[in-house]
Design a protein around this motif. Structure first.
Motif, PDB file in Angstrom:
ATOM      1  N   LEU A 283       0.825  -1.202   0.000  1.00 27.96           N
ATOM      2  CA  LEU A 283       0.000   0.000   0.000  1.00 27.96           C
ATOM      3  C   LEU A 283       0.865   1.260   0.000  1.00 27.96           C
ATOM      4  O   LEU A 283       0.572   2.232  -0.705  1.00 27.96           O
ATOM      5  CB  LEU A 283      -0.935  -0.010   1.222  1.00 27.96           C
ATOM      6  CG  LEU A 283      -1.864   1.196   1.398  1.00 27.96           C
ATOM      7  CD1 LEU A 283      -2.730   1.418   0.163  1.00 27.96           C
ATOM      8  CD2 LEU A 283      -2.744   1.011   2.632  1.00 27.96           C
ATOM      9  N   ASP A 284       1.943   1.251   0.762  1.00 33.61           N
ATOM     10  CA  ASP A 284       2.856   2.401   0.775  1.00 33.61           C
ATOM     11  C   ASP A 284       3.488   2.619  -0.597  1.00 33.61           C
ATOM     12  O   ASP A 284       3.672   3.771  -1.028  1.00 33.61           O
ATOM     13  CB  ASP A 284       3.945   2.199   1.827  1.00 33.61           C
ATOM     14  CG  ASP A 284       3.507   2.656   3.206  1.00 33.61           C
ATOM     15  OD1 ASP A 284       3.179   3.839   3.350  1.00 33.61           O
ATOM     16  OD2 ASP A 284       3.471   1.821   4.127  1.00 33.61           O
ATOM     17  N   ASP A 285       3.805   1.537  -1.256  1.00 33.42           N
ATOM     18  CA  ASP A 285       4.384   1.641  -2.599  1.00 33.42           C
ATOM     19  C   ASP A 285       3.407   2.332  -3.543  1.00 33.42           C
ATOM     20  O   ASP A 285       3.808   3.195  -4.353  1.00 33.42           O
ATOM     21  CB  ASP A 285       4.729   0.244  -3.109  1.00 33.42           C
ATOM     22  CG  ASP A 285       5.464   0.275  -4.438  1.00 33.42           C
ATOM     23  OD1 ASP A 285       6.161   1.276  -4.711  1.00 33.42           O
ATOM     24  OD2 ASP A 285       5.337  -0.696  -5.200  1.00 33.42           O
ATOM     25  N   PHE A 286       2.142   1.970  -3.453  1.00 30.68           N
ATOM     26  CA  PHE A 286       1.128   2.624  -4.295  1.00 30.68           C
ATOM     27  C   PHE A 286       1.008   4.107  -3.943  1.00 30.68           C
ATOM     28  O   PHE A 286       0.994   4.975  -4.838  1.00 30.68           O
ATOM     29  CB  PHE A 286      -0.233   1.939  -4.116  1.00 30.68           C
ATOM     30  CG  PHE A 286      -1.372   2.740  -4.680  1.00 30.68           C
ATOM     31  CD1 PHE A 286      -1.608   2.785  -6.044  1.00 30.68           C
ATOM     32  CD2 PHE A 286      -2.210   3.479  -3.831  1.00 30.68           C
ATOM     33  CE1 PHE A 286      -2.653   3.542  -6.567  1.00 30.68           C
ATOM     34  CE2 PHE A 286      -3.259   4.234  -4.347  1.00 30.68           C
ATOM     35  CZ  PHE A 286      -3.477   4.271  -5.718  1.00 30.68           C
ATOM     36  N   CYS A 290       1.373   7.060  -6.621  1.00 29.53           N
ATOM     37  CA  CYS A 290       0.031   7.182  -7.220  1.00 29.53           C
ATOM     38  C   CYS A 290      -0.165   8.479  -8.007  1.00 29.53           C
ATOM     39  O   CYS A 290      -0.868   8.497  -9.027  1.00 29.53           O
ATOM     40  CB  CYS A 290      -1.047   7.039  -6.153  1.00 29.53           C
ATOM     41  SG  CYS A 290      -0.918   8.240  -4.816  1.00 29.53           S
ATOM     42  N   ARG A 291       0.436   9.575  -7.572  1.00 28.58           N
ATOM     43  CA  ARG A 291       0.210  10.853  -8.255  1.00 28.58           C
ATOM     44  C   ARG A 291       0.798  10.852  -9.663  1.00 28.58           C
ATOM     45  O   ARG A 291       0.324  11.588 -10.531  1.00 28.58           O
ATOM     46  CB  ARG A 291       0.785  11.999  -7.428  1.00 28.58           C
ATOM     47  CG  ARG A 291       0.066  12.187  -6.096  1.00 28.58           C
ATOM     48  CD  ARG A 291       0.685  13.285  -5.253  1.00 28.58           C
ATOM     49  NE  ARG A 291       0.074  13.345  -3.930  1.00 28.58           N
ATOM     50  CZ  ARG A 291      -0.985  14.075  -3.618  1.00 28.58           C
ATOM     51  NH1 ARG A 291      -1.570  14.812  -4.545  1.00 28.58           N
ATOM     52  NH2 ARG A 291      -1.475  14.068  -2.396  1.00 28.58           N
ATOM     53  N   GLU A 292       1.808  10.041  -9.890  1.00 28.17           N
ATOM     54  CA  GLU A 292       2.413   9.974 -11.218  1.00 28.17           C
ATOM     55  C   GLU A 292       1.867   8.809 -12.048  1.00 28.17           C
ATOM     56  O   GLU A 292       1.710   8.936 -13.272  1.00 28.17           O
ATOM     57  CB  GLU A 292       3.939   9.813 -11.105  1.00 28.17           C
ATOM     58  CG  GLU A 292       4.668  10.999 -10.491  1.00 28.17           C
ATOM     59  CD  GLU A 292       4.577  11.020  -8.982  1.00 28.17           C
ATOM     60  OE1 GLU A 292       4.405   9.924  -8.389  1.00 28.17           O
ATOM     61  OE2 GLU A 292       4.646  12.115  -8.390  1.00 28.17           O
ATOM     62  N   LYS A 293       1.564   7.695 -11.417  1.00 26.58           N
ATOM     63  CA  LYS A 293       1.237   6.474 -12.167  1.00 26.58           C
ATOM     64  C   LYS A 293      -0.257   6.143 -12.221  1.00 26.58           C
ATOM     65  O   LYS A 293      -0.667   5.295 -13.032  1.00 26.58           O
ATOM     66  CB  LYS A 293       1.996   5.285 -11.560  1.00 26.58           C
ATOM     67  CG  LYS A 293       3.511   5.410 -11.679  1.00 26.58           C
ATOM     68  CD  LYS A 293       4.196   4.172 -11.141  1.00 26.58           C
ATOM     69  CE  LYS A 293       5.713   4.265 -11.302  1.00 26.58           C
ATOM     70  NZ  LYS A 293       6.403   3.058 -10.776  1.00 26.58           N
ATOM     71  N   TYR A 294      -1.064   6.754 -11.363  1.00 27.83           N
ATOM     72  CA  TYR A 294      -2.492   6.396 -11.323  1.00 27.83           C
ATOM     73  C   TYR A 294      -3.185   6.824 -12.609  1.00 27.83           C
ATOM     74  O   TYR A 294      -3.062   7.981 -13.056  1.00 27.83           O
ATOM     75  CB  TYR A 294      -3.156   7.058 -10.120  1.00 27.83           C
ATOM     76  CG  TYR A 294      -4.656   6.852 -10.046  1.00 27.83           C
ATOM     77  CD1 TYR A 294      -5.193   5.623  -9.677  1.00 27.83           C
ATOM     78  CD2 TYR A 294      -5.542   7.883 -10.368  1.00 27.83           C
ATOM     79  CE1 TYR A 294      -6.558   5.422  -9.620  1.00 27.83           C
ATOM     80  CE2 TYR A 294      -6.909   7.702 -10.299  1.00 27.83           C
ATOM     81  CZ  TYR A 294      -7.420   6.473  -9.940  1.00 27.83           C
ATOM     82  OH  TYR A 294      -8.784   6.281  -9.876  1.00 27.83           O
ATOM     83  N   GLU A 295      -3.932   5.910 -13.221  1.00 29.10           N
ATOM     84  CA  GLU A 295      -4.670   6.185 -14.459  1.00 29.10           C
ATOM     85  C   GLU A 295      -6.169   6.008 -14.194  1.00 29.10           C
ATOM     86  O   GLU A 295      -6.673   4.887 -14.145  1.00 29.10           O
ATOM     87  CB  GLU A 295      -4.227   5.243 -15.568  1.00 29.10           C
ATOM     88  CG  GLU A 295      -2.760   5.394 -15.951  1.00 29.10           C
ATOM     89  CD  GLU A 295      -2.373   4.473 -17.087  1.00 29.10           C
ATOM     90  OE1 GLU A 295      -3.098   4.454 -18.112  1.00 29.10           O
ATOM     91  OE2 GLU A 295      -1.362   3.758 -16.956  1.00 29.10           O
ATOM     92  N   PRO A 296      -6.900   7.113 -14.019  1.00 25.38           N
ATOM     93  CA  PRO A 296      -8.318   7.017 -13.642  1.00 25.38           C
ATOM     94  C   PRO A 296      -9.212   6.389 -14.708  1.00 25.38           C
ATOM     95  O   PRO A 296     -10.287   5.891 -14.397  1.00 25.38           O
ATOM     96  CB  PRO A 296      -8.703   8.483 -13.407  1.00 25.38           C
ATOM     97  CG  PRO A 296      -7.711   9.281 -14.166  1.00 25.38           C
ATOM     98  CD  PRO A 296      -6.441   8.501 -14.117  1.00 25.38           C
ATOM     99  N   SER A 297      -8.773   6.376 -15.952  1.00 25.38           N
ATOM    100  CA  SER A 297      -9.626   5.859 -17.028  1.00 25.38           C
ATOM    101  C   SER A 297      -9.640   4.336 -17.107  1.00 25.38           C
ATOM    102  O   SER A 297     -10.524   3.756 -17.743  1.00 25.38           O
ATOM    103  CB  SER A 297      -9.171   6.434 -18.374  1.00 25.38           C
ATOM    104  OG  SER A 297      -7.827   6.039 -18.641  1.00 25.38           O
TER     105      SER A 297
END
Length: 524
Positions: A283-286, A290-297
């Motif tokens: 979870l810490d890794d995410f 997350c701000r750079e790698k998260y893809e909401p689509s």
């Protein structure tokens, strides 16, 4: 014989003539004359009053029946006024005396001061209770269970004797918030009273989540077969305008929230296979990337970011530091307050159930439950303070929504129930739950899915979570076993059961289509 008018006038004439004779007599003292004058005035006043009484007798007689008729509505209004205590008064009373409780609980039959009043009145009037309605907790014999399942069995008094149980209900079932236990409560309540559920089309388990709810997602709406819907409670993405096409105007809308830190830990374990989590080690890794790698689509990635806001129908892509975060949070909070009568907090599940009981005017038996869709302890992970702060920043929209409704929740507890009454009713709820566990559950509690003996009671497993289930005691009679089964039946199995009851023809068609398609699937 004197007429009524002459009967009242002759003493006045006599008195006046007596006064005149006295005035002409020099032998009478001034004190006697004064006494006679006062007597004459008194008699005249008395006569005038009696005349008015005679004149009004007919009018008073005609009004007497109306006064008797209005007496009970007046008393009812007085009692209603006593119940409508303002929140300010309740708060002041709580500060002045910790033992303060809302007055309407004194007639509930559960408070200390009110428990013995009905029994005293019955003894005084020589009234005997039937054996089935004895009061007190008592011991429950093994193998016998009393639950509000039978439509003709006696019911306990609801929280407020002047209110009526609500049966038009919309529950926004949020994710990883103990909502499956609430779903079971609603299913049992509705089934035992032959109420109609708004169930997902074509035997689905959800109302086509994560799409916004639409009326045609409900089985029977498009065909016109579904009328007079009572309860809608499966997973959906909230959209009030479409819900209003299915549910009655007087429906009670409620939902439940969970602290975003605990909720995120649970979501990460349960939805480990979604794209947002799949390649992260922890979870810490995410949270660190997350701000750079998260893809909401990407499909199902909404679970990883402000999923509470998403379930309530809002854009969930907002994190701490966003310029419009405060405005978006205020908009969401205002809309939720407008559309929902009650927002519960799963971190205080027992308090939430008591508050729900009062909001729906149900009984303690109606809101008792066992934990369903719950993880075993070995798949729960402690979150460090540093990780907790990361979660709050990433799910900043959920965090603001939660903070607001956690505050309003405790305002409702104080204003609607009262802290002392809340403690007492939680104790009653725990006692009932313990009795049911002793009667129904083998070993008295939940077990890992590999140890669940009956396939029909095995909960659905998903992700890295280990979802526990229950085994029933073997000595139960048929009726008690059926009631215990309803308490432990997992969400998917219970939804299928209700679908077969409400739509037997559609269920048979779907079952036949599955059988027909099975050989083709194996061949391919």
């Amino acid at each position: 014989m004197l007429t009524a008018q002459r009967r009242w006038n002759w003493p006045l004439s006599f008195t006046a003539s007596s006064v005149r004779r006295g005035l002409c007599s020099r032998r009478l003292s001034p004190w006697v004359l004064l006494l006679l004058l006062v007597l004459g005035v008194a008699v005249q006043t008395f006569i005038a009053q009696q005349a008015r009484v005679l004149k009004l007798m007919g009018l008073q007689h005609s009004r007497s029946s109306n006064n008797e008729h209005n007496l009970f509505p007046t008393l009812h209004n007085m009692s209603a006024h006593l119940y409508s205590v303002s929140s300010t008064t309740l708060k002041k009373g709580w500060m002045q005396r910790e033992e303060h409780a809302n007055p309407h609980h004194r007639i509930e039959g559960q408070g200390e001061s009110g428990d013995h009043l009905p029994l005293k009145n019955m003894e005084k009037n020589n009234i005997k209770l039937p054996l089935s309605s004895k009061t007190g907790t008592g011991e429950v014999s093994p193998g016998k269970l009393f639950l509000p399942d039978e439509r003709d069995e006696p019911r306990r008094a609801p929280p407020n004797a002047t209110c009526h149980p609500k049966s038009h209900i919309v529950f926004l079932k949020t994710h990883k918030t103990a909502s499956s236990s609430i779903l079971n409560i609603l299913y049992r309540y509705g089934e035992s009273r032959n109420l109609t559920f708004a169930l997902p089309l074509n035997k689905h388990s959800q109302l086509f989540y994560p799409h916004f709810f639409s009326a045609h997602f409900v089985e029977g709406v498009s065909s016109g077969r579904l009328r007079d819907v009572h309860i809608l409670c499966n997973h959906m993405r909230f959209k009030k305008s479409e819900l209003a096409k299915v549910m009655p105007e007087d429906a009670i809308y409620f939902s439940i929230l969970r602290h975003p830190v605990d909720m995120m830990e649970s979501i990460f374990t349960y939805y480990r296979s979604i794209p947002a989590f799949r390649k992260t080690r922890s979870l810490d890794d995410f949270l660190d990337s997350c701000r750079e790698k998260y893809e909401p689509s990407l499909s199902n990635n909404h679970y990883a970011h402000n999923v509470l806001a998403f379930d309530f129908g809002f854009d969930n892509n907002a994190a701490d530091g966003a310029e419009d975060l405060a405005e978006r949070a205020a908009t969401a909070i205002t809309a939720i307050q407008r559309e929902f009568h009650l927002v519960l907090i799963s971190d205080y599940f027992e308090e939430s159930m008591v508050l729900l009981k009062h909001a729906l005017c149900w009984s303690t038996e109606d809101i008792v439950s066992f934990r369903l869709n719950s993880r075993s302890h070995q798949t729960r992970h402690r979150v460090s303070p540093d990780t907790a702060e990361k979660i709050k920043r990433w799910n900043a929209l959920d965090w603001r929504i939660y903070q607001h409704f956690n505050t309003t929740f405790w305002h409702k507890v104080d204003n609607v129930v009262g802290r002392e009454t809340m403690k007492r009713e939680i104790s009653q709820l725990r006692q009932l739950q313990a009795k049911l566990a002793n009667i129904c559950l083998k070993g008295g509690g939940a077990v890992d899915p590999s140890k669940v003996k009956e396939t029909g009671f095995k909960p659905f497993q998903y992700g890295a979570a280990v979802i526990q289930g229950y085994n029933l005691n073997s000595h139960l009679d048929t009726q008690t076993r059926r009631k215990c089964q309803r308490l432990i039946t997992p969400e998917l199995q219970y939804t299928n059961h209700l679908y077969r009851q409400q739509f037997p023809e559609e269920a048979a068609r779907i079952r036949q289509a599955a059988k027909t398609a099975a050989p083709k699937g194996r061949a391919s």
